[in-house]
Design a protein around this motif. Structure first.
Motif, short mmCIF file in Angstrom:
data_model
loop_
_atom_site.label_atom_id
_atom_site.label_comp_id
_atom_site.label_asym_id
_atom_site.label_seq_id
_atom_site.Cartn_x
_atom_site.Cartn_y
_atom_site.Cartn_z
N SER A 28 0.87 -1.15 -0.25
CA SER A 28 -0.04 -0.07 0.06
C SER A 28 0.78 1.32 -0.09
O SER A 28 0.62 2.23 -0.74
CB SER A 28 -0.97 -0.03 1.14
N ILE A 29 2.03 1.29 0.62
CA ILE A 29 2.81 2.31 0.62
C ILE A 29 3.37 2.49 -0.56
O ILE A 29 3.54 3.81 -1.21
CB ILE A 29 4.14 2.22 1.75
N PHE A 30 3.96 1.76 -1.23
CA PHE A 30 4.71 1.61 -2.52
C PHE A 30 3.53 1.97 -3.75
O PHE A 30 3.76 2.79 -4.73
CB PHE A 30 5.34 0.51 -2.79
N THR A 31 2.43 1.73 -3.51
CA THR A 31 1.26 1.81 -4.61
C THR A 31 0.83 3.56 -4.36
O THR A 31 0.70 4.15 -5.49
CB THR A 31 -0.01 1.10 -4.23
N ALA A 32 0.81 3.69 -3.10
CA ALA A 32 0.47 5.24 -2.83
C ALA A 32 1.35 6.24 -3.43
O ALA A 32 1.20 7.02 -4.09
CB ALA A 32 0.08 5.54 -1.32
N LYS A 33 2.77 5.95 -3.41
CA LYS A 33 3.87 6.49 -3.81
C LYS A 33 3.86 6.72 -5.29
O LYS A 33 4.44 7.38 -5.93
CB LYS A 33 5.16 5.99 -3.16
N PHE A 34 3.73 5.46 -5.76
CA PHE A 34 3.64 5.16 -7.42
C PHE A 34 2.55 6.17 -8.01
O PHE A 34 2.59 6.82 -8.98
CB PHE A 34 3.52 3.69 -8.01
N MET A 35 1.52 6.00 -7.45
CA MET A 35 0.31 7.03 -7.83
C MET A 35 0.76 8.35 -7.57
O MET A 35 0.36 9.23 -8.57
CB MET A 35 -1.06 6.64 -7.13
N ALA A 36 1.37 8.83 -6.72
CA ALA A 36 1.86 10.08 -6.52
C ALA A 36 3.00 10.64 -7.56
O ALA A 36 2.87 11.66 -8.11
CB ALA A 36 2.56 10.48 -5.15
N VAL A 37 3.68 9.72 -7.84
CA VAL A 37 4.80 9.68 -8.95
C VAL A 37 4.02 10.05 -10.41
O VAL A 37 4.09 11.06 -11.09
CB VAL A 37 5.73 8.51 -9.11
N ILE A 38 3.06 9.14 -10.56
CA ILE A 38 2.29 9.45 -11.78
C ILE A 38 1.37 10.77 -11.83
O ILE A 38 1.60 11.40 -12.95
CB ILE A 38 1.13 8.20 -12.03
N VAL A 39 0.68 11.06 -10.90
CA VAL A 39 0.12 12.37 -11.01
C VAL A 39 1.12 13.67 -10.82
O VAL A 39 0.82 14.41 -11.78
CB VAL A 39 -0.69 12.38 -9.36
N SER A 40 2.13 13.35 -10.31
CA SER A 40 3.12 14.47 -10.52
C SER A 40 4.04 14.56 -11.86
O SER A 40 3.98 15.50 -12.50
CB SER A 40 4.34 14.48 -9.30
N THR A 41 3.88 13.49 -12.40
CA THR A 41 4.51 13.41 -13.82
C THR A 41 3.37 14.08 -14.84
O THR A 41 3.87 14.93 -15.68
CB THR A 41 4.81 11.93 -14.43
N LEU A 42 2.13 13.68 -14.76
CA LEU A 42 1.22 14.31 -15.47
C LEU A 42 1.06 15.62 -15.34
O LEU A 42 1.00 16.67 -16.21
CB LEU A 42 -0.16 13.43 -15.07
N PHE A 84 8.50 5.86 -18.21
CA PHE A 84 9.63 6.22 -18.00
C PHE A 84 9.82 6.72 -16.36
O PHE A 84 10.66 6.13 -15.52
CB PHE A 84 10.55 7.36 -18.61
N ALA A 85 8.67 7.27 -16.05
CA ALA A 85 8.59 7.41 -14.59
C ALA A 85 8.53 6.15 -13.73
O ALA A 85 8.99 6.34 -12.61
CB ALA A 85 7.38 8.56 -14.15
N GLY A 86 7.63 5.19 -14.02
CA GLY A 86 7.68 3.91 -13.58
C GLY A 86 9.07 3.13 -13.44
O GLY A 86 9.34 2.49 -12.49
N ILE A 87 9.69 3.39 -14.66
CA ILE A 87 10.94 2.74 -14.47
C ILE A 87 11.96 3.39 -13.52
O ILE A 87 12.64 2.54 -12.60
CB ILE A 87 11.88 2.88 -16.01
N PHE A 88 11.85 4.90 -13.50
CA PHE A 88 12.77 5.51 -12.48
C PHE A 88 12.26 5.21 -11.11
O PHE A 88 13.15 5.09 -10.22
CB PHE A 88 12.78 7.26 -12.70
N PHE A 89 10.83 4.97 -10.71
CA PHE A 89 10.40 4.69 -9.59
C PHE A 89 10.97 3.14 -9.10
O PHE A 89 11.54 3.16 -7.94
CB PHE A 89 9.01 4.53 -9.63
N MET A 90 11.06 2.28 -10.37
CA MET A 90 11.63 0.78 -9.87
C MET A 90 13.08 1.12 -9.37
O MET A 90 13.37 0.52 -8.53
CB MET A 90 11.31 0.04 -11.11
N LEU A 91 13.77 1.77 -10.22
CA LEU A 91 15.14 1.75 -10.07
C LEU A 91 15.42 2.45 -8.60
O LEU A 91 16.65 2.13 -8.02
CB LEU A 91 16.07 2.56 -11.23
N CYS A 92 14.75 3.61 -8.34
CA CYS A 92 15.12 4.19 -7.00
C CYS A 92 14.63 3.35 -5.94
O CYS A 92 15.21 3.39 -4.69
CB CYS A 92 14.36 5.41 -7.00
#
Length: 123
Positions: A28-42, A84-92
């Motif tokens: 749930s933590i990483f899902t919320a962070k990933f959604m925040a990354v997607i929203v900030s990317t958009l 690309f944001a998802g790939i960067f999220f995964m690498l980080c």
């Protein structure tokens, strides 16, 4: 840079341990962070599009015309940036430190499009 600082700061400061101790699961933590990354990317993509439109309209004193493939190309661009944001999220998330995550993310940013282009040419 934003994604790396957003993700790696939690590992560096121990914030992730505090959040997990409150009963939240890692999923749930990483899902919320990933959604925040997607929203900030958009948000950054939309802000960039508006700024480019405003500057080009101010410089050339006309709005111009939209051609037929503009909207599909824009959608493909947005999905590419989200991937690309998802790939960067995964690498980080894998490296957990800012410096190696940034270096590998920049190398991935250079290598992935080049590799895809080479494969496309060879096929």
């Amino acid at each position: 840079m934003f994604i790396c600082s957003f993700i790696c700061n939690d590992f560096d400061n121990g914030i992730l341990k505090n959040i997990i101790s409150r009963g939240y699961s890692r999923q749930s933590i990483f899902t919320a962070k990933f959604m925040a990354v997607i929203v900030s990317t958009l948000f950054m993509v939309i802000l960039n599009l508006v700024a480019a439109f405003a500057v080009s309209s101010a410089l050339y004193h006309n709005i111009g015309s939209i051609y037929a493939l503009f909207i599909p190309q824009l959608i493909i661009l947005v999905f590419g940036l989200i991937s690309f944001a998802g790939i960067f999220f995964m690498l980080c998330s894998i490296f957990k430190k800012s410096a190696p995550a940034i270096v590998v993310s920049l190398l991935a940013l250079l290598a992935l499009p080049t590799g895809i282009s080479i494969i496309y040419i060879l096929i």
